[in-house]
Scaffold this motif. Structure first.
Motif, PDB file in Angstrom:
ATOM      1  N   VAL A  74     -32.634  63.860  34.010  1.00 61.95           N
ATOM      2  CA  VAL A  74     -33.198  64.856  33.965  1.00 61.95           C
ATOM      3  C   VAL A  74     -33.073  65.269  32.716  1.00 61.95           C
ATOM      4  CG1 VAL A  74     -32.041  65.722  36.398  1.00 61.95           C
ATOM      5  CG2 VAL A  74     -30.834  65.909  34.291  1.00 61.95           C
ATOM      6  N   LEU A  75     -33.743  66.676  32.440  1.00 67.52           N
ATOM      7  CA  LEU A  75     -33.984  67.244  31.105  1.00 67.52           C
ATOM      8  C   LEU A  75     -33.429  68.644  31.180  1.00 67.52           C
ATOM      9  CD1 LEU A  75     -37.836  66.951  30.519  1.00 67.52           C
ATOM     10  CD2 LEU A  75     -36.037  65.696  29.435  1.00 67.52           C
ATOM     11  N   ARG A  76     -32.629  68.878  30.127  1.00 67.28           N
ATOM     12  CA  ARG A  76     -31.863  70.263  30.044  1.00 67.28           C
ATOM     13  C   ARG A  76     -32.796  71.085  29.017  1.00 67.28           C
ATOM     14  NH1 ARG A  76     -25.944  70.820  27.444  1.00 67.28           N
ATOM     15  NH2 ARG A  76     -27.018  70.461  25.546  1.00 67.28           N
ATOM     16  N   ARG A  77     -32.758  72.358  29.481  1.00 71.89           N
ATOM     17  CA  ARG A  77     -33.449  73.445  28.711  1.00 71.89           C
ATOM     18  C   ARG A  77     -32.570  73.582  27.379  1.00 71.89           C
ATOM     19  NH1 ARG A  77     -36.940  77.366  29.545  1.00 71.89           N
ATOM     20  NH2 ARG A  77     -37.017  77.276  31.803  1.00 71.89           N
ATOM     21  N   VAL A  78     -33.229  73.840  26.366  1.00 70.83           N
ATOM     22  CA  VAL A  78     -32.615  74.059  24.920  1.00 70.83           C
ATOM     23  C   VAL A  78     -32.278  75.637  24.976  1.00 70.83           C
ATOM     24  CG1 VAL A  78     -32.952  74.263  22.437  1.00 70.83           C
ATOM     25  CG2 VAL A  78     -33.947  72.286  23.924  1.00 70.83           C
ATOM     26  N   THR A  79     -31.158  75.731  24.491  1.00 79.51           N
ATOM     27  CA  THR A  79     -30.330  77.179  24.510  1.00 79.51           C
ATOM     28  C   THR A  79     -30.425  77.773  23.173  1.00 79.51           C
ATOM     29  OG1 THR A  79     -28.389  76.527  24.429  1.00 79.51           O
ATOM     30  CG2 THR A  79     -29.083  76.961  26.790  1.00 79.51           C
ATOM     31  N   LEU A  80     -30.144  78.968  22.875  1.00 82.13           N
ATOM     32  CA  LEU A  80     -30.164  79.494  21.477  1.00 82.13           C
ATOM     33  C   LEU A  80     -29.031  78.756  20.692  1.00 82.13           C
ATOM     34  CD1 LEU A  80     -30.496  83.023  22.215  1.00 82.13           C
ATOM     35  CD2 LEU A  80     -32.129  81.542  20.929  1.00 82.13           C
ATOM     36  N   VAL A  81     -27.879  78.248  21.394  1.00 80.49           N
ATOM     37  CA  VAL A  81     -26.682  77.756  21.087  1.00 80.49           C
ATOM     38  C   VAL A  81     -27.100  76.268  20.496  1.00 80.49           C
ATOM     39  CG1 VAL A  81     -24.277  76.657  21.151  1.00 80.49           C
ATOM     40  CG2 VAL A  81     -25.107  79.020  22.253  1.00 80.49           C
ATOM     41  N   THR A  82     -27.780  75.594  21.292  1.00 82.90           N
ATOM     42  CA  THR A  82     -28.218  73.999  20.993  1.00 82.90           C
ATOM     43  C   THR A  82     -29.610  73.785  20.224  1.00 82.90           C
ATOM     44  OG1 THR A  82     -29.286  73.888  23.034  1.00 82.90           O
ATOM     45  CG2 THR A  82     -27.228  73.239  22.970  1.00 82.90           C
ATOM     46  N   LYS A  83     -30.180  75.135  19.976  1.00 80.49           N
ATOM     47  CA  LYS A  83     -31.774  75.085  19.244  1.00 80.49           C
ATOM     48  C   LYS A  83     -31.316  74.836  17.961  1.00 80.49           C
ATOM     49  CE  LYS A  83     -36.056  77.425  19.156  1.00 80.49           C
ATOM     50  NZ  LYS A  83     -36.553  78.467  19.799  1.00 80.49           N
TER      51      LYS A  83
END
Length: 123
Positions: A74-83
């Motif tokens: 699966v792919l995971r959405r990039v959040t502000l924390v991980t961006k």
């Protein structure tokens, strides 16, 4: 002092607001409106809660739950924390691929990358 020009026709005209104005009844109406203010606020908050509930029901009807099996990639959405802030707005919106390791509850999955490093929180 600036003077305002008035057309003579406007001087002779009376409006209904001025003609039927009664200061005593106006004060009574203002006091009544202030007494009813809490009730009006309660009604407004009830209407807003009912509207939000209807919108949530409508949204939830359109959402389709996708179930992944253990071992799926699966792919995971990039959040502000991980961006990465250096990439700006043209940076990737998805990261991965990740492998599903454990299914904990409805829609919550524990993931690991392809090297076997587990992610600290479920997604």
């Amino acid at each position: 002092m600036a003077l305002k020009a008035v057309i003579p026709v406007e001087i002779g005209l009376t409006c209904l607001r001025k003609e039927f104005f009664d200061e005593h009844s106006n004060d009574d109406q203002l006091k009544l409106n202030l007494d009813c203010l809490d009730e009006v606020r309660d009604q407004a908050s009830q209407r807003m809660a009912k509207y939000q509930q209807k919108m949530a029901e409508y949204y939830n009807q359109k959402v389709k739950l996708k179930i992944f099996d253990i071992g799926d990639l699966v792919l995971r959405r990039v959040t502000l924390v991980t961006k990465d802030p250096t990439q700006g707005k043209l940076g990737p919106t998805w990261e991965g691929p990740y492998r599903v390791v454990h299914y904990s509850r409805r829609g919550s999955y524990h993931l690991e990358d392809l090297d076997g490093n587990k992610l600290p929180r479920p997604c």
